[in-house]
Design a protein around this motif. Structure first.
Motif, PDB file in Angstrom:
ATOM      1  N   ASP A   2       0.824  -1.219   0.000  1.00  0.00           N
ATOM      2  CA  ASP A   2       0.000   0.000   0.000  1.00  0.00           C
ATOM      3  C   ASP A   2       0.857   1.269   0.000  1.00  0.00           C
ATOM      4  O   ASP A   2       0.478   2.278  -0.606  1.00  0.00           O
ATOM      5  CB  ASP A   2      -0.926  -0.003   1.215  1.00  0.00           C
ATOM      6  N   ARG A  40       1.957   1.748  -3.570  1.00  0.00           N
ATOM      7  CA  ARG A  40       0.846   2.188  -4.436  1.00  0.00           C
ATOM      8  C   ARG A  40       0.589   3.685  -4.295  1.00  0.00           C
ATOM      9  O   ARG A  40       0.192   4.359  -5.248  1.00  0.00           O
ATOM     10  CB  ARG A  40      -0.429   1.408  -4.086  1.00  0.00           C
ATOM     11  N   HIS A  41       0.844   4.205  -3.084  1.00  0.00           N
ATOM     12  CA  HIS A  41       0.589   5.627  -2.845  1.00  0.00           C
ATOM     13  C   HIS A  41       1.634   6.507  -3.525  1.00  0.00           C
ATOM     14  O   HIS A  41       1.283   7.531  -4.139  1.00  0.00           O
ATOM     15  CB  HIS A  41       0.583   5.907  -1.335  1.00  0.00           C
ATOM     16  N   PRO A  87       2.579   5.487  -8.326  1.00  0.00           N
ATOM     17  CA  PRO A  87       1.298   5.140  -8.946  1.00  0.00           C
ATOM     18  C   PRO A  87       1.439   4.325 -10.228  1.00  0.00           C
ATOM     19  O   PRO A  87       0.483   3.657 -10.639  1.00  0.00           O
ATOM     20  CB  PRO A  87       0.655   6.507  -9.219  1.00  0.00           C
ATOM     21  N   LYS A 125       0.658   0.771  -9.229  1.00  0.00           N
ATOM     22  CA  LYS A 125      -0.376   0.572  -8.219  1.00  0.00           C
ATOM     23  C   LYS A 125      -1.361  -0.533  -8.561  1.00  0.00           C
ATOM     24  O   LYS A 125      -1.999  -1.111  -7.663  1.00  0.00           O
ATOM     25  CB  LYS A 125      -1.126   1.877  -7.973  1.00  0.00           C
ATOM     26  N   ASN A 126      -1.521  -0.868  -9.854  1.00  0.00           N
ATOM     27  CA  ASN A 126      -2.495  -1.898 -10.232  1.00  0.00           C
ATOM     28  C   ASN A 126      -1.895  -3.299 -10.304  1.00  0.00           C
ATOM     29  O   ASN A 126      -2.602  -4.258 -10.617  1.00  0.00           O
ATOM     30  CB  ASN A 126      -3.126  -1.540 -11.576  1.00  0.00           C
ATOM     31  N   LYS A 177      -0.114  -7.864  -5.465  1.00  0.00           N
ATOM     32  CA  LYS A 177       0.887  -7.686  -4.424  1.00  0.00           C
ATOM     33  C   LYS A 177       2.105  -8.581  -4.589  1.00  0.00           C
ATOM     34  O   LYS A 177       3.201  -8.219  -4.145  1.00  0.00           O
ATOM     35  CB  LYS A 177       0.260  -7.903  -3.046  1.00  0.00           C
ATOM     36  N   ILE A 219       4.262  -6.328  -6.960  1.00  0.00           N
ATOM     37  CA  ILE A 219       4.414  -4.885  -6.820  1.00  0.00           C
ATOM     38  C   ILE A 219       5.800  -4.483  -6.307  1.00  0.00           C
ATOM     39  O   ILE A 219       6.276  -3.380  -6.549  1.00  0.00           O
ATOM     40  CB  ILE A 219       3.305  -4.306  -5.917  1.00  0.00           C
ATOM     41  N   ALA A 268      -2.247  -4.466 -15.814  1.00  0.00           N
ATOM     42  CA  ALA A 268      -2.036  -3.447 -14.778  1.00  0.00           C
ATOM     43  C   ALA A 268      -1.703  -2.083 -15.371  1.00  0.00           C
ATOM     44  O   ALA A 268      -1.621  -1.089 -14.632  1.00  0.00           O
ATOM     45  CB  ALA A 268      -0.924  -3.884 -13.833  1.00  0.00           C
ATOM     46  N   CYS A 328       1.133  -1.264 -16.730  1.00  0.00           N
ATOM     47  CA  CYS A 328       2.492  -0.932 -16.322  1.00  0.00           C
ATOM     48  C   CYS A 328       3.482  -1.850 -17.043  1.00  0.00           C
ATOM     49  O   CYS A 328       3.809  -2.934 -16.534  1.00  0.00           O
ATOM     50  CB  CYS A 328       2.655  -1.055 -14.806  1.00  0.00           C
TER      51      CYS A 328
END
Length: 550
Positions: free
Chosen positions: A479, A482-483, A486, A489-490, A493, A496, A510, A512
């Protein structure tokens, strides 16, 4: 000066003696002293003298506010000038070119915070019927000019604990001596004076935290903070004409070459008023554990920027939390946390006062000279939060945006830059902290950078650092990433923290694509991390037979 009586000079000597000893008094003794001293000063016939610029004027007692002493509470140097009898008071802050010079050592967010501190200080002084004069120029030259123009006979200021300030203070002392100006220096930026600690240790060096703790067991608690100036007291200020006042206004950010585009959107507002307000909130929030570590990463209650700029006295901080705990035992965890942080800070200031060139790796006797490499592209990507490692990039971007990050994040990005992956000198990282971190203090920051890079303050085994698994332990769902990152963020986990490992279908879904939307890793950690660790071990082994490190 010959026109003043011998009694005036005797009063000066008495004042110096009293003020130099007031820090050791109890809180009740200090309050009693300042009350009686204020009464005697205000009842003096000199207090009735006209402040008209063209009338016969009393000599000026000048207080020099510095960028780490921007407060009224617990400010011994301020009170020494403010309450000095048979003089009139002025306060000045000098905005040195160092703050705004072209290489931008003092970033926009830090400069904004500083100006907010000055505005708050100015407002508080105005409530006392006083003014803050802000001058721009080289500090020593400005002070010399003002002392001559204003007829200053006494100069007070808070002494810096930073080694890099010694030359400036020595120059100012010599200048004052040549101008027959009495100088009073006070130690208020740390709980204890490093000079006194070394003296207590019989002159023997204190270079390890273990030795520091042993010394602490012999010490009395830090001195209680002294009282703030009272709004009920009329102080004797010598005003200057309005046309001259205009030259001493607090400048705008734009006039100093900083524009909104350079600023982040951090939660920090400078000033003593904000610091004392936040102190209550800090004590409430920190009295109980965070629900999860993610709350720590997003925490906005830290007081370190206010301690750094002197908006919050460390002595007031120390005693305030203990006073709370004396009536509420649930606050004991808070006492332990505050004590640990302040004493760690105290330790680095103490060591820096003993070690020459502490803020560099050249001719620094406690810093191991590792053969660092210079990777311009790697450093550029690290500084901009584009390393391709989301955990590292999130921390860097928060620093750039807000001017503050949690200590564990500082450790992460410092280790990654140095011994963990990039093998770049810790000095390059310290330069970025100096520009962007609101709470940057050279002695403390450089001490932490040496510890993170394993070039000093090594205790126990040096652990291998992994920028993927470490983040996963602290923020399993990603999290925090993700903040601040960005672009990723999609991603689910499991990817990421390592987007390049996600199948191309997952990347497309995603939005990305690694190499297009988010960069490839700057190095392969599985390879670079092992190489860095082996180089470090090899170098340490070659030193172990003939060098001792703190």
């Amino acid at each position: 000066m010959d026109s003043y009586s011998n009694g005036f000079y005797e009063e000066e000597e008495r004042t110096l003696t009293v003020f130099n000893n007031v820090d050791g008094a109890s809180e009740e003794e200090q309050d009693s002293f300042f009350d009686s001293y204020s009464a005697s000063a205000s009842s003096s016939p000199s207090s009735l003298c006209s402040s008209n610029w063209h009338s016969e004027r009393l000599p000026v007692s000048l207080h020099w506010f510095r960028s780490f002493s921007l407060r009224l509470h617990d400010n011994s140097a301020l009170m020494a000038s403010l309450l000095r009898p048979q003089t009139q008071f002025r306060a000045v802050f000098v905005l040195d070119p160092w703050f705004t010079e072209t290489d931008k050592k003092f970033g926009a967010n830090r400069l904004k915070f500083l100006l907010e501190c000055l505005h708050d200080l100015s407002n508080q002084l105005e409530a006392l019927g006083l003014k803050l004069y802000v001058a721009q120029g080289q500090t020593t030259a400005v002070l010399a000019g003002l002392c001559q123009e204003w007829g200053v006979t006494h100069l007070s200021y808070q002494k810096s604990q930073e080694p890099r300030s010694k030359v400036e203070e020595r120059t100012i002392s010599e200048m004052a001596s040549m101008m027959n100006i009495e100088v009073e220096e006070f130690h208020n930026h740390t709980l204890y004076s490093p000079t006194e600690l070394i003296k207590l240790n019989e002159g023997k060096p204190i270079l390890t935290f273990k030795d520091f703790r042993t010394l602490l067991s012999k010490l009395k608690p830090p001195a209680v903070p002294i009282s703030s100036p009272s709004t009920k007291q009329k102080y004797n200020e010598d005003n200057i004409p309005m046309f001259k006042v205009q030259t001493f206004q607090i400048p705008s950010l734009a006039s100093l070459g900083c524009y909104d585009v350079e600023l982040g959107t951090g939660p920090w507002v400078g000033g003593e008023t904000e610091a004392l307000k936040r102190l209550d909130n800090y004590c409430t929030v920190r009295s109980k554990p965070f629900d999860n570590f993610l709350d720590c990463l997003f925490d906005k209650t830290s007081l370190s920027p206010y301690v750094r700029f002197g908006c919050l006295s460390v002595r007031h901080f120390w005693h305030y939390v203990r006073q709370l705990a004396s009536t509420d035992k649930s606050k004991m965890t808070l006492v332990q946390e505050v004590s640990s942080k302040l004493l760690q800070r105290e330790f680095y200031f103490l060591v820096s006062s003993q070690v020459p060139n502490f803020d560099t790796d050249t001719q620094n006797p406690i810093c191991i000279q590792l053969p660092w490499e210079f990777d311009a592209d790697g450093l550029r990507r690290w500084r901009s939060g584009m390393t391709g490692y989301p955990w590292i990039d999130a921390a860097i971007r928060q620093m750039l945006k807000e001017g503050w990050i949690h200590n564990l994040l500082r450790e992460s990005i410092a280790t990654f830059l140095t011994r963990g992956d990039l093998w770049i000198s810790w000095l390059k990282g310290a330069e970025s902290f100096e520009m962007y971190m609101l709470d940057y203090e050279p002695s403390v920051s450089c001490g932490c950078w040496m510890k993170s890079s394993s070039t000093a303050f090594i205790t126990g085994t040096i652990e291998h650092y992994n920028p993927i698994s470490y983040g996963q332990q602290l923020d399993p769902n990603g999290d925090y990433i993700r903040h601040f990152v960005p672009e990723v963020k999609n991603l689910p986990k499991e990817y990421i923290f390592c987007p390049w490992m996600a199948p191309i279908e997952v990347q497309r879904e995603a939005g990305c694509i690694v190499g297009t939307d988010y960069p490839h890793p700057v190095v392969d950690h599985m390879t670079a991390g092992v190489i860095c660790m082996e180089r470090l071990k090899s170098f340490m082994q070659s030193l172990s037979s003939h060098q001792t490190n703190p």
